[in-house]
Write a protein that holds these residues in place. Structure first.
Motif, PDB file in Angstrom:
ATOM      1  N   PRO A 178      40.097  40.254  49.754  1.00  0.00           N
ATOM      2  CA  PRO A 178      41.020  39.435  50.561  1.00  0.00           C
ATOM      3  C   PRO A 178      40.962  37.952  50.208  1.00  0.00           C
ATOM      4  CG  PRO A 178      39.951  41.070  51.941  1.00  0.00           C
ATOM      5  CD  PRO A 178      39.274  41.147  50.614  1.00  0.00           C
ATOM      6  N   ALA A 179      39.755  37.417  50.033  1.00  0.00           N
ATOM      7  CA  ALA A 179      39.627  35.998  49.670  1.00  0.00           C
ATOM      8  C   ALA A 179      40.205  35.748  48.278  1.00  0.00           C
ATOM      9  CB  ALA A 179      38.152  35.596  49.714  1.00  0.00           C
ATOM     10  N   PHE A 180      40.016  36.706  47.377  1.00  0.00           N
ATOM     11  CA  PHE A 180      40.569  36.601  46.026  1.00  0.00           C
ATOM     12  C   PHE A 180      42.095  36.534  46.084  1.00  0.00           C
ATOM     13  CE2 PHE A 180      42.512  39.087  42.573  1.00  0.00           C
ATOM     14  CZ  PHE A 180      42.118  38.357  41.467  1.00  0.00           C
ATOM     15  N   LEU A 181      42.722  37.369  46.906  1.00  0.00           N
ATOM     16  CA  LEU A 181      44.179  37.376  47.045  1.00  0.00           C
ATOM     17  C   LEU A 181      44.674  36.064  47.645  1.00  0.00           C
ATOM     18  CD1 LEU A 181      44.640  41.029  48.405  1.00  0.00           C
ATOM     19  CD2 LEU A 181      45.320  40.205  46.148  1.00  0.00           C
ATOM     20  N   ASP A 182      44.013  35.613  48.690  1.00  0.00           N
ATOM     21  CA  ASP A 182      44.445  34.375  49.356  1.00  0.00           C
ATOM     22  C   ASP A 182      44.327  33.167  48.423  1.00  0.00           C
ATOM     23  OD1 ASP A 182      44.921  35.845  51.622  1.00  0.00           O
ATOM     24  OD2 ASP A 182      42.974  35.388  52.542  1.00  0.00           O
ATOM     25  N   ASN A 183      43.374  33.206  47.529  1.00  0.00           N
ATOM     26  CA  ASN A 183      43.157  32.096  46.605  1.00  0.00           C
ATOM     27  C   ASN A 183      44.218  32.055  45.507  1.00  0.00           C
ATOM     28  OD1 ASN A 183      41.917  29.935  45.207  1.00  0.00           O
ATOM     29  ND2 ASN A 183      40.709  31.367  43.977  1.00  0.00           N
ATOM     30  N   HIS A 184      44.479  33.202  44.886  1.00  0.00           N
ATOM     31  CA  HIS A 184      45.347  33.215  43.710  1.00  0.00           C
ATOM     32  C   HIS A 184      46.827  33.472  44.033  1.00  0.00           C
ATOM     33  CE1 HIS A 184      42.134  32.864  40.776  1.00  0.00           C
ATOM     34  NE2 HIS A 184      41.436  33.752  41.456  1.00  0.00           N
ATOM     35  N   MET A 185      47.124  33.973  45.219  1.00  0.00           N
ATOM     36  CA  MET A 185      48.519  34.277  45.549  1.00  0.00           C
ATOM     37  C   MET A 185      49.011  33.395  46.694  1.00  0.00           C
ATOM     38  SD  MET A 185      48.521  38.460  45.363  1.00  0.00           S
ATOM     39  CE  MET A 185      50.309  38.537  45.505  1.00  0.00           C
ATOM     40  N   ALA A 186      48.439  32.233  46.825  1.00  0.00           N
ATOM     41  CA  ALA A 186      48.723  31.368  47.976  1.00  0.00           C
ATOM     42  C   ALA A 186      50.208  31.064  48.159  1.00  0.00           C
ATOM     43  CB  ALA A 186      47.934  30.069  47.852  1.00  0.00           C
ATOM     44  N   GLY A 187      50.973  30.978  47.076  1.00  0.00           N
ATOM     45  CA  GLY A 187      52.384  30.613  47.215  1.00  0.00           C
ATOM     46  C   GLY A 187      53.332  31.792  47.256  1.00  0.00           C
ATOM     47  N   GLU A 188      52.802  33.005  47.346  1.00  0.00           N
ATOM     48  CA  GLU A 188      53.656  34.181  47.229  1.00  0.00           C
ATOM     49  C   GLU A 188      54.242  34.675  48.542  1.00  0.00           C
ATOM     50  OE1 GLU A 188      54.570  35.752  44.318  1.00  0.00           O
ATOM     51  OE2 GLU A 188      53.671  33.949  43.455  1.00  0.00           O
ATOM     52  N   TYR A 189      53.695  34.279  49.677  1.00  0.00           N
ATOM     53  CA  TYR A 189      54.151  34.814  50.969  1.00  0.00           C
ATOM     54  C   TYR A 189      54.529  33.703  51.935  1.00  0.00           C
ATOM     55  CZ  TYR A 189      52.673  39.440  49.441  1.00  0.00           C
ATOM     56  OH  TYR A 189      52.556  40.623  48.755  1.00  0.00           O
ATOM     57  N   GLY A 190      55.196  32.690  51.427  1.00  0.00           N
ATOM     58  CA  GLY A 190      55.735  31.642  52.279  1.00  0.00           C
ATOM     59  C   GLY A 190      54.700  30.911  53.097  1.00  0.00           C
ATOM     60  N   GLY A 191      53.540  30.656  52.535  1.00  0.00           N
ATOM     61  CA  GLY A 191      52.502  29.924  53.249  1.00  0.00           C
ATOM     62  C   GLY A 191      51.603  30.806  54.100  1.00  0.00           C
ATOM     63  N   LYS A 192      51.959  32.077  54.254  1.00  0.00           N
ATOM     64  CA  LYS A 192      51.113  32.990  55.034  1.00  0.00           C
ATOM     65  C   LYS A 192      50.029  33.578  54.134  1.00  0.00           C
ATOM     66  CE  LYS A 192      54.931  34.259  58.083  1.00  0.00           C
ATOM     67  NZ  LYS A 192      55.782  35.378  58.597  1.00  0.00           N
ATOM     68  N   LYS A 193      48.971  34.090  54.772  1.00  0.00           N
ATOM     69  CA  LYS A 193      47.875  34.672  54.006  1.00  0.00           C
ATOM     70  C   LYS A 193      48.345  35.928  53.286  1.00  0.00           C
ATOM     71  CE  LYS A 193      43.545  33.170  56.074  1.00  0.00           C
ATOM     72  NZ  LYS A 193      42.246  33.644  56.624  1.00  0.00           N
ATOM     73  N   PRO A 194      48.248  35.963  51.961  1.00  0.00           N
ATOM     74  CA  PRO A 194      48.662  37.166  51.226  1.00  0.00           C
ATOM     75  C   PRO A 194      47.882  38.419  51.639  1.00  0.00           C
ATOM     76  CG  PRO A 194      48.458  35.304  49.738  1.00  0.00           C
ATOM     77  CD  PRO A 194      47.893  34.860  51.049  1.00  0.00           C
ATOM     78  N   SER A 195      46.610  38.248  52.011  1.00  0.00           N
ATOM     79  CA  SER A 195      45.783  39.411  52.357  1.00  0.00           C
ATOM     80  C   SER A 195      46.279  40.127  53.604  1.00  0.00           C
ATOM     81  CB  SER A 195      44.328  38.983  52.553  1.00  0.00           C
ATOM     82  OG  SER A 195      44.214  38.004  53.573  1.00  0.00           O
ATOM     83  N   ALA A 196      47.182  39.477  54.362  1.00  0.00           N
ATOM     84  CA  ALA A 196      47.759  40.148  55.528  1.00  0.00           C
ATOM     85  C   ALA A 196      48.890  41.086  55.122  1.00  0.00           C
ATOM     86  CB  ALA A 196      48.270  39.118  56.530  1.00  0.00           C
ATOM     87  N   PHE A 197      49.400  40.927  53.906  1.00  0.00           N
ATOM     88  CA  PHE A 197      50.561  41.700  53.482  1.00  0.00           C
ATOM     89  C   PHE A 197      50.284  42.634  52.301  1.00  0.00           C
ATOM     90  CE2 PHE A 197      52.061  37.857  55.514  1.00  0.00           C
ATOM     91  CZ  PHE A 197      53.012  38.336  56.405  1.00  0.00           C
ATOM     92  N   THR A 198      49.224  42.352  51.570  1.00  0.00           N
ATOM     93  CA  THR A 198      48.902  43.218  50.429  1.00  0.00           C
ATOM     94  C   THR A 198      47.387  43.377  50.351  1.00  0.00           C
ATOM     95  OG1 THR A 198      49.289  43.612  48.065  1.00  0.00           O
ATOM     96  CG2 THR A 198      48.793  41.349  48.728  1.00  0.00           C
ATOM     97  N   LYS A 199      46.970  44.481  49.769  1.00  0.00           N
ATOM     98  CA  LYS A 199      45.538  44.804  49.738  1.00  0.00           C
ATOM     99  C   LYS A 199      45.191  45.442  48.404  1.00  0.00           C
ATOM    100  CE  LYS A 199      42.127  47.797  52.013  1.00  0.00           C
ATOM    101  NZ  LYS A 199      41.938  48.855  53.042  1.00  0.00           N
ATOM    102  N   LEU A 200      44.039  45.052  47.864  1.00  0.00           N
ATOM    103  CA  LEU A 200      43.508  45.693  46.660  1.00  0.00           C
ATOM    104  C   LEU A 200      42.388  46.646  47.052  1.00  0.00           C
ATOM    105  CD1 LEU A 200      43.204  42.814  44.014  1.00  0.00           C
ATOM    106  CD2 LEU A 200      45.049  44.465  44.298  1.00  0.00           C
ATOM    107  N   ASP A 201      42.252  47.708  46.279  1.00  0.00           N
ATOM    108  CA  ASP A 201      41.192  48.674  46.531  1.00  0.00           C
ATOM    109  C   ASP A 201      40.691  49.188  45.186  1.00  0.00           C
ATOM    110  OD1 ASP A 201      39.399  50.232  47.868  1.00  0.00           O
ATOM    111  OD2 ASP A 201      40.888  51.282  49.095  1.00  0.00           O
ATOM    112  N   LEU A 202      39.532  49.822  45.186  1.00  0.00           N
ATOM    113  CA  LEU A 202      38.965  50.425  43.991  1.00  0.00           C
ATOM    114  C   LEU A 202      38.875  51.932  44.181  1.00  0.00           C
ATOM    115  CD1 LEU A 202      36.056  47.988  43.029  1.00  0.00           C
ATOM    116  CD2 LEU A 202      38.353  48.131  42.041  1.00  0.00           C
TER     117      LEU A 202
END
Length: 808
Positions: free
Chosen positions: A244-268
């Motif tokens: 989640p922190a990785f997504l919020d850091n690198h995709m900060a501009g992708e969701y209109g200022g909202k936290k990307p981790s609230a809308f997309t998730k990575l898994d292994l």
């Protein structure tokens, strides 16, 4: 001593040939089924384990949440920037490798053009992550340079024959020339993907294909299979927790200022779990399911259990015939443990004979299983010490399990009673024999019901109205080559009376709806984003009429309206999800989808775009022109007359317009049927094993009824002398056994209902289990049991009573 036991065992097996045959046949068939299913299960469990790093390889998956936080889409692929940033943020990653499916298209060498389906881009780290057997070329550098390609030896043979393929140049998809730098063995059958051609990943930097900028910044194109090689015994949950922190850091501009981790998730996802446990919305190839492994393992166990029950029942039933033998042996000094050992040796010997025959039958039947499952199973899968040791021990285990009760029962006879002839087949053990017969027929009835439900569901899926006309629709899925000549090609096809419509689209029914962009509706004076996902398909004005879809309100797209490229058509599910009262109220409303703002001009009645496993989802149709290169598929509606000649015309026209692209087509109805191939195969296998289970159970019942009737032969003689008819006697002899079948049915019904109710939940649209299937299963079991018993009963009933009474 052991030699003596074996000698006596062989004598007794030969002495009671009828019972020995039934037991040997049942155990042989049961063990054959077990070996077949074991081969299948071992193959299913072995997927991707051929890789030396299998336990340390993970695939990165991505899921998307809607505004309510509910997962709306889960993919086994991610966007390319993840491959760029992950190694920097997670130094524990030893290697990262990516593959991208290039789709199907033409590959050309000189005058030879072939449509290829398994073309992937692969990076130079692939050989460090996966175990690939490279036959020619340098495994370390073969995929390093742009415009290089590796092929399987079979693929290379198609193009180059016996020539050395290294440094030969092929033209791929009419886009780029590629130099062959390596040849590798095909990925094994138990791999979750099978690339036939691998193009170097650096080739993607070509702007004609993808472009270097997109590889670092395109977060929306989720088509990259991304694999991580992690250290041994690494806890993957630690990395997942940091995503989640990785997504919020690198995709900060992708969701209109909202936290990307609230809308997309990575898994292994562990590599070895993909085949049986991964059911994302997009997979490299169709996966299996661990539930299927459990089901077939249970079937193997049940069939073997039925065979063991036969042995127990028939051995105790024939105890009266061996009572004097047991009595004499006890009188002359035989101890009970010696008798037990003797009877168990007979059971083990019989099981050894059965397993030897079963191995022979396995060689004969495995081609049938390969055909049914469309796999490449081999007996060599059993040639591992982990499998051979249980197989060698199986005769002892099965022999002891099936023989222990008869051994304990018969060894407990009192010698005085046995020598006086006071021992029958064992009134004391009648309850257990009844339980065993009930168990056999309960299993058989359960298998009958499950088979019937599977085929009922298949029939339902094949006959259910989809809201579109799937008949005589020809699909061409390499339509990207058509874009420049689409208008001329379409007009040429329509000159033939056998072609009623031609349409292009980004996706076609029977595929998956994966494409989604944000939608917004008018609220007051502004457009407000919706909290739901609406999947889209790009189409032209011919899409709706070509598929025979019906409009619920409004109109179809039309070339007469130049603004239709900015207008929309929704399905009824979208209208309801958006909270509008009816299709008519949606017409004319302002609407925005992605960057396009326009009006809703039509609402199409709901239709099944995907399989019946999925519910109908909110969907929007966007009008696009062929020049926008969004049409990956071409659909041609063929009229009902002269279909073969029309198909020949379509093919010849294609070859005339697109000589560089091999013609390849399918029918839409075949595509829909293929969606249920797994269930079809499952139903066929259920049918075979259900018949086997019933056959073994009936053989046991046949032998058991024969012995029961033999014990009552004098009673039958007396009844005939007193005036009993044949039907009276048959009814008398059959009654007790049919009661057991009735009890078996009552026990089987709730178990079968629960199992199939759970299975049907995998389908968004399914049958309600009809009551008559349960009644029919009970009737079938009763008829089969009655036919089995009646053969012996009628034979006894028509015999001369004088013969049976003469010995009194």
């Amino acid at each position: 001593m052991i030699r003596n036991y074996l000698k006596l065992a062989i004598r007794n097996l030969l002495k009671y040939r009828f019972i020995s045959f039934i037991n040997l046949f049942g155990l042989t068939v049961g063990l054959t089924c077990c070996l077949l299913i074991t081969t299948y299960v071992l193959n299913e469990l072995s997927y991707d384990r051929y890789n030396k790093n299998a336990d340390n390889i993970y695939r990165v998956t991505r899921s998307f949440n809607n505004q309510d936080g509910v997962v709306s889409l889960k993919l086994s692929t991610v966007s390319p920037p993840f491959g760029y940033y992950l190694p920097g943020d997670f130094p524990e990653i030893k290697k990262l490798s990516r593959l991208v499916d290039f789709g199907n298209g033409p590959v050309r060498y000189k005058e030879k053009i072939i449509n290829e389906d398994h073309v992937f881009f692969a990076d130079e780290n692939l050989m460090d992550v996966f175990s690939v057997d490279v036959l020619k070329g340098n495994a370390k550098t073969a995929l390093s340079d742009p415009y290089s390609v590796m092929m399987t030896e079979e693929t290379a043979k198609k193009y180059f024959g016996n020539e050395d393929p290294i440094n030969k140049v092929v033209r791929c998809y009419n886009l780029v020339d590629l130099k062959v730098t390596g040849i590798y063995k095909p990925f094994p059958g138990n791999a979750h993907l099978h690339p036939g051609i691998m193009v170097s990943f650096s080739t993607l930097k070509d702007s004609l294909i993808y472009g270097e900028k997109g590889l670092r910044s395109n977060w929306g194109n989720n088509s990259f299979f991304t694999y991580l090689l992690l250290p041994e015994n690494y806890d993957a949950k630690k990395m997942i927790a940091r995503f989640p922190a990785f997504l919020d850091n690198h995709m900060a501009g992708e969701y209109g200022g909202k936290k990307p981790s609230a809308f997309t998730k990575l898994d292994l996802q562990k590599l070895t779990d993909i085949h049986l446990y991964s059911h994302t919305d997009y997979e490299a190839e169709a996966n299996s399911d661990i539930k299927r492994v459990y089901v077939f393992t249970a079937i193997a166990f049940f069939i073997l259990l039925i065979a063991c029950i036969n042995y127990m029942n028939l051995s105790t039933a024939r105890s009266a015939l061996r009572a004097r033998e047991i009595g004499i042996r006890k009188v002359i000094g035989a101890r009970r443990q010696e008798l037990i050992f003797q009877f168990l040796s007979e059971s083990v010997l019989l099981t050894w004979m059965a397993i030897i025959l079963a191995v022979g039958l396995l060689y004969l039947t495995i081609p049938w299983l390969n055909k049914m499952t469309e796999q490449h199973l081999s007996v060599t899968m059993l040639m591992k010490w982990q499998v051979l040791i249980p197989v060698i021990l199986a005769p002892f285990i099965i022999g002891i399990i099936s023989g222990i009760y008869p051994a304990l029962f018969m060894s407990g006879f009192q010698p005085i009673k046995t020598l006086k002839g006071l021992v029958t087949a064992g009134r004391g053990n009648i309850s257990l024999r009844k339980v065993l017969v009930i168990t056999q027929f309960s299993i058989s009835i359960i298998l009958i019901i499950t088979t019937a439900v599977v085929f009922q569901q298949l029939h339902y899926m094949q006959q259910k109205s989809l809201g579109l006309d799937k008949a005589r629709v020809v699909l061409i899925d390499n339509a990207r080559a058509v874009s420049d000549k689409y208008g001329a090609f379409r007009n040429e096809l329509l000159t033939n009376a056998g072609v009623s419509n031609v349409t292009g689209s980004s996706r076609v029914p029977s595929g998956r709806l994966l494409d989604n962009m944000g939608a917004a509706t008018l609220s007051g004076d502004s457009l407000k984003p919706t909290t739901m996902d609406i999947k889209f398909v790009s189409v032209d004005e011919g899409f709706i009429p070509a598929y025979g879809m019906k409009m619920a309100a409004g109109r179809n797209f039309s070339k007469e309206f130049g603004t239709d490229s900015a207008n929309f058509i929704l399905n009824e599910t979208s209208v309801h999800a958006l909270g509008w009262s009816s299709a008519a109220t949606a017409i004319g409303k302002d609407f925005k989808y992605a960057d396009t703002r326009g009006h809703i001009i039509g609402v199409v009645k709901d239709f099944h775009f995907e399989s019946l496993h999925q519910s109908i989802v909110p969907m929007i149709l966007l009008m696009r022109a062929p020049s926008q290169n969004e049409f990956n598929n071409l659909s041609i509606k063929v009229a009902g007359k002269n279909v073969p000649s029309t198909l020949a015309f379509i093919e010849s026209t294609w070859k005339r317009f697109f000589p560089e692209v091999p013609y390849k087509s399918t029918f839409l109805d075949d595509n829909f049927n293929a969606l249920y191939k797994s269930e079809q195969k499952q139903g066929n296998i259920f049918t075979v094993f259900a018949c086997i289970a019933i056959l073994i159970a009936c053989l046991g019942l046949f032998g058991l009824s024969a012995f029961s009737i033999t014990q009552r032969i004098k009673e039958i003689g007396v009844r005939k002398v007193l005036g009993a008819t044949t039907s009276n006697i048959v009814g008398l002899l059959s009654k007790d056994f049919l009661k057991l079948v009735g009890i078996a049915a009552l026990l089987a019904f709730p178990i079968a209902w629960y199992a199939m109710h759970s299975w049907l939940q995998d389908f968004a649209y399914h049958i309600s289990m009809p009551w008559w299937i349960f009644i029919l299963a009970g009737i079938i079991a009763t008829i089969v049991a009655l036919a089995t018993i009646s053969f012996q009963a009628v034979k006894a009933a028509v015999s001369n009573p004088v013969k049976s009474l003469r010995s009194e």
